[in-house]
Design a protein around this motif. Sequence first.
Motif, PDB file in Angstrom:
ATOM      1  N   GLU A  36       0.818  -1.215   0.000  1.00  0.00           N
ATOM      2  CA  GLU A  36       0.000   0.000   0.000  1.00  0.00           C
ATOM      3  C   GLU A  36       0.853   1.267   0.000  1.00  0.00           C
ATOM      4  N   ARG A  37       1.911   1.277   0.810  1.00  0.00           N
ATOM      5  CA  ARG A  37       2.775   2.457   0.926  1.00  0.00           C
ATOM      6  C   ARG A  37       4.210   2.001   0.718  1.00  0.00           C
ATOM      7  N   GLN A  82      -0.634   2.485  -3.340  1.00  0.00           N
ATOM      8  CA  GLN A  82      -1.366   3.749  -3.284  1.00  0.00           C
ATOM      9  C   GLN A  82      -0.439   4.945  -3.062  1.00  0.00           C
ATOM     10  N   GLN A  83       0.669   4.713  -2.363  1.00  0.00           N
ATOM     11  CA  GLN A  83       1.634   5.783  -2.114  1.00  0.00           C
ATOM     12  C   GLN A  83       3.013   5.294  -2.529  1.00  0.00           C
ATOM     13  N   CYS A 142       0.646   0.749 -11.639  1.00  0.00           N
ATOM     14  CA  CYS A 142       0.120   1.259 -10.363  1.00  0.00           C
ATOM     15  C   CYS A 142      -1.171   2.041 -10.630  1.00  0.00           C
ATOM     16  N   ASN A 169      -3.863   2.283  -9.079  1.00  0.00           N
ATOM     17  CA  ASN A 169      -4.531   2.892  -7.925  1.00  0.00           C
ATOM     18  C   ASN A 169      -3.632   3.869  -7.184  1.00  0.00           C
ATOM     19  N   LEU A 170      -2.550   4.293  -7.854  1.00  0.00           N
ATOM     20  CA  LEU A 170      -1.622   5.220  -7.212  1.00  0.00           C
ATOM     21  C   LEU A 170      -2.318   6.535  -6.871  1.00  0.00           C
ATOM     22  N   ARG A 171      -2.229   6.901  -5.600  1.00  0.00           N
ATOM     23  CA  ARG A 171      -2.897   8.106  -5.121  1.00  0.00           C
ATOM     24  C   ARG A 171      -1.910   9.228  -4.805  1.00  0.00           C
ATOM     25  N   ARG A 184      -5.773   8.240 -10.937  1.00  0.00           N
ATOM     26  CA  ARG A 184      -6.201   8.440  -9.552  1.00  0.00           C
ATOM     27  C   ARG A 184      -5.190   9.235  -8.731  1.00  0.00           C
TER      28      ARG A 184
END
Length: 484
Positions: free
Chosen positions: A46-47, A79-80, A127, A129-131, A154
Amino acid sequence: MISHFNDLPLELLPLIVQYLLRPSHLAIACRVNRSFYTFSIPLLYERVFIYAWHKEGKAKVIKLFKTLADYPHLAKLVQQLGMGLLLFSFPPPSAMTSSAIRDFPKALQTEDYDLVLAACLDGIRNCVNLRACTWTRHGSLTSSVLSTLVECSRLQELEINGEHAGFYDPAILPRFTHLRKLSLIMPSAAVASMLLPWCKNTSGTLQYLSVICQSSPRINDEVVASIAPYVTNLEYIYFVGCPKLTHDGLWTLLSGNYKGVVGLGMEGLSTAFDMHAFSELCTHHNTLSRLRSITLTVDEHTALDEWQKSVLALLSHAPLQQFHISTVGGHVNHRLDDAFCAAVVSAHGSRITRFSVHRMRMTIDAIMDICRRCVVLEQLFIVVEQDDLDALGPCLAQAPKLRAVHINRPLDFGSEDVPKQSLDLILSIARQCRPTVRQFGFNTRVFQVDRNVHSNADGTTDVNVALSSYEIPEIPEQFLVVRT
């Protein structure tokens, strides 16, 4: 009846693995069984952060991007992405010199460079869903990387190095049109000129803007005034090291704000910044009625008495929760006045969760007052004279909800690592704190506070307090330039 770990209901497993902080521990959990893998693998990816001090960090970057390129189902979990502090430079192969090659894990030939870059770009594309992305290492950000990040639909948060020369085309930047958070570090003149079209393109979404310069005149009143009509939704505004930005430019930015800012940072701005005039404008228009966090600096030219009165007036109607103050650069002569500190506590002590002081001496009486009257205080960062350390423990014990403490000695004593005698003293102070304190720092070191309960034969229990290595992957809050 003896119960085993395997007897626990499966729905408890996600609640358990979320307390694993180190990626290495999550990686071990992924290998336990299929159930552990299912709940641990999203947390592991996730990170993703790799910092310059990580062992074999550059090799890990290459392995990471190859993994993201070859296994899209894992890249989908990211995501990060934080590569900024370490990622090796990507100069054009034709421009490589012997000094540039040393930035790479190995002396890459052109074909090796192409393979690494291709894996990097493919990994980013996967990636989906990379936020949030941080990419701040000078020379590591290229036009191809930026163009690929633009494709991440995203992506909402971007932090980049603004020195573009020879590495990327600043004209790409306004193509990031859906950002909620934008952080620029040391922007070049060309990147600074992109702020206007960039802010126009993100006017509907941008809520957070931070610009960190190094005594550069590129961010000035004119530049800030030009973007003001397009950043009316900003809730967080931070300017650091912008010596040509005065109260006029900052007021222009704040005066057109629709909701009112929640976080405001004014560090190392113009010596012509008039805090009294700025305070009067903000107070008259009730501009800071939502302000929860403020970061301020003073320099050697600041007339502290008048400045402090203006700051107190500026914050008089703010629901302040976080207060940060420091001096500019290496200046160490200023002290945080006890009366000023007490006035801040009197006005905001019932709400303050973080009180942060850097490079300004404090008295033990001021620290005691903060701990006693800031009843919801969670984080305390302070500068303490060596002779006052013995009296610090009883002060900290007054704070019922304190979680993190960081002690700095005045800069003129240096900021060397913690010697053995100081480590013993730190442990002694930590043992006097309430059980809520889980993080303790001194100068350049940060420790976790461990409390182990031992049962005695007579039925009583003892609590052993010890200091251990800091396990949380992110940089501790007290070392961040921009504090939110």
